[in-house]
Design a protein around this motif. Structure first.
Motif, PDB file in Angstrom:
ATOM      1  N   ARG A 131      -2.179  11.054   6.475  1.00  0.00           N
ATOM      2  CA  ARG A 131      -3.126  10.176   5.784  1.00  0.00           C
ATOM      3  C   ARG A 131      -3.245  10.598   4.332  1.00  0.00           C
ATOM      4  N   ASN A 132      -3.163   9.633   3.428  1.00  0.00           N
ATOM      5  CA  ASN A 132      -3.227  10.000   2.019  1.00  0.00           C
ATOM      6  C   ASN A 132      -4.592  10.570   1.639  1.00  0.00           C
ATOM      7  N   THR A 133      -5.616  10.285   2.432  1.00  0.00           N
ATOM      8  CA  THR A 133      -6.947  10.825   2.152  1.00  0.00           C
ATOM      9  C   THR A 133      -7.037  12.326   2.405  1.00  0.00           C
ATOM     10  N   GLU A 134      -6.037  12.895   3.046  1.00  0.00           N
ATOM     11  CA  GLU A 134      -6.031  14.335   3.317  1.00  0.00           C
ATOM     12  C   GLU A 134      -5.488  15.143   2.142  1.00  0.00           C
ATOM     13  N   TYR A 135      -5.017  14.454   1.128  1.00  0.00           N
ATOM     14  CA  TYR A 135      -4.377  15.132   0.010  1.00  0.00           C
ATOM     15  C   TYR A 135      -5.262  15.071  -1.237  1.00  0.00           C
ATOM     16  N   ALA A 136      -5.533  16.236  -1.807  1.00  0.00           N
ATOM     17  CA  ALA A 136      -6.423  16.315  -2.959  1.00  0.00           C
ATOM     18  C   ALA A 136      -5.673  16.239  -4.286  1.00  0.00           C
ATOM     19  N   GLY A 171      -5.003  18.687   4.931  1.00  0.00           N
ATOM     20  CA  GLY A 171      -5.189  17.892   6.131  1.00  0.00           C
ATOM     21  C   GLY A 171      -4.426  18.379   7.331  1.00  0.00           C
ATOM     22  N   TRP A 183      -2.152  15.072  -6.514  1.00  0.00           N
ATOM     23  CA  TRP A 183      -1.056  14.113  -6.545  1.00  0.00           C
ATOM     24  C   TRP A 183      -0.268  14.255  -7.836  1.00  0.00           C
ATOM     25  N   GLY A 213      -2.384  19.115   0.007  1.00  0.00           N
ATOM     26  CA  GLY A 213      -3.709  19.024   0.592  1.00  0.00           C
ATOM     27  C   GLY A 213      -3.865  19.931   1.789  1.00  0.00           C
ATOM     28  N   GLU A 217       0.831  -1.196   0.000  1.00  0.00           N
ATOM     29  CA  GLU A 217       0.000   0.000   0.000  1.00  0.00           C
ATOM     30  C   GLU A 217       0.874   1.258   0.000  1.00  0.00           C
ATOM     31  N   ARG A 218       0.276   2.332  -0.467  1.00  0.00           N
ATOM     32  CA  ARG A 218       0.979   3.616  -0.430  1.00  0.00           C
ATOM     33  C   ARG A 218       1.170   4.031   1.027  1.00  0.00           C
TER      34      ARG A 218
END
Length: 122
Positions: free
Chosen positions: A105-110, A100, A112, A98, A44-45
């Motif tokens: 957390r990669n979900t905090e970044y919009a 965040g 890439w 992002g 995983e990343r």
């Protein structure tokens, strides 16, 4: 919108160094947290390092003391200096931007980049 382009990856021997760069366009990086993540084949990343817009930095335990994130808001650039590289650092490295709060957390970044390959040989 923010466009991110990484550069500086390549093949290096264990113990060597590389400096990754992340060039941003579209909007100023000044308000964003900037992060570096990596993804090895079959894994995983994972978070590597991040720097807030105000300069607060955070590094993963696995790279502390070896890697250092920095940013130059005036140039819309972020960097990852990687020293004492190990074979287990081999991965595609991604730059991200992002808002965040935790920055890990990669979900905090919009936004890439497309990634740059880093390969560390024994």
């Amino acid at each position: 919108q923010v466009q991110l382009v990484e550069s500086g990856g390549g093949l290096v021997q264990a113990g060597g160094s590389l400096r990754l760069s992340c060039a941003a366009s579209g909007r100023t990086l000044r308000v964003f947290a900037m992060g570096w993540f990596r993804q090895a084949p079959g894994k995983e990343r994972e978070f590597v390092a991040a720097a807030s817009w105000s300069g607060i930095v955070n590094h993963a335990d696995s790279v502390k003391g070896r890697f250092a994130i920095s940013r130059d808001n005036a140039k819309n650039m972020a960097y990852l200096q990687m020293n004492s590289l190990k074979p287990e650092d081999t991965a595609v490295y991604y730059c991200a931007a992002g808002y965040g709060a935790s920055m890990i957390r990669n979900t905090e970044y919009a936004y890439w980049g497309q990634g740059t390959q880093v390969t560390v040989s024994t």
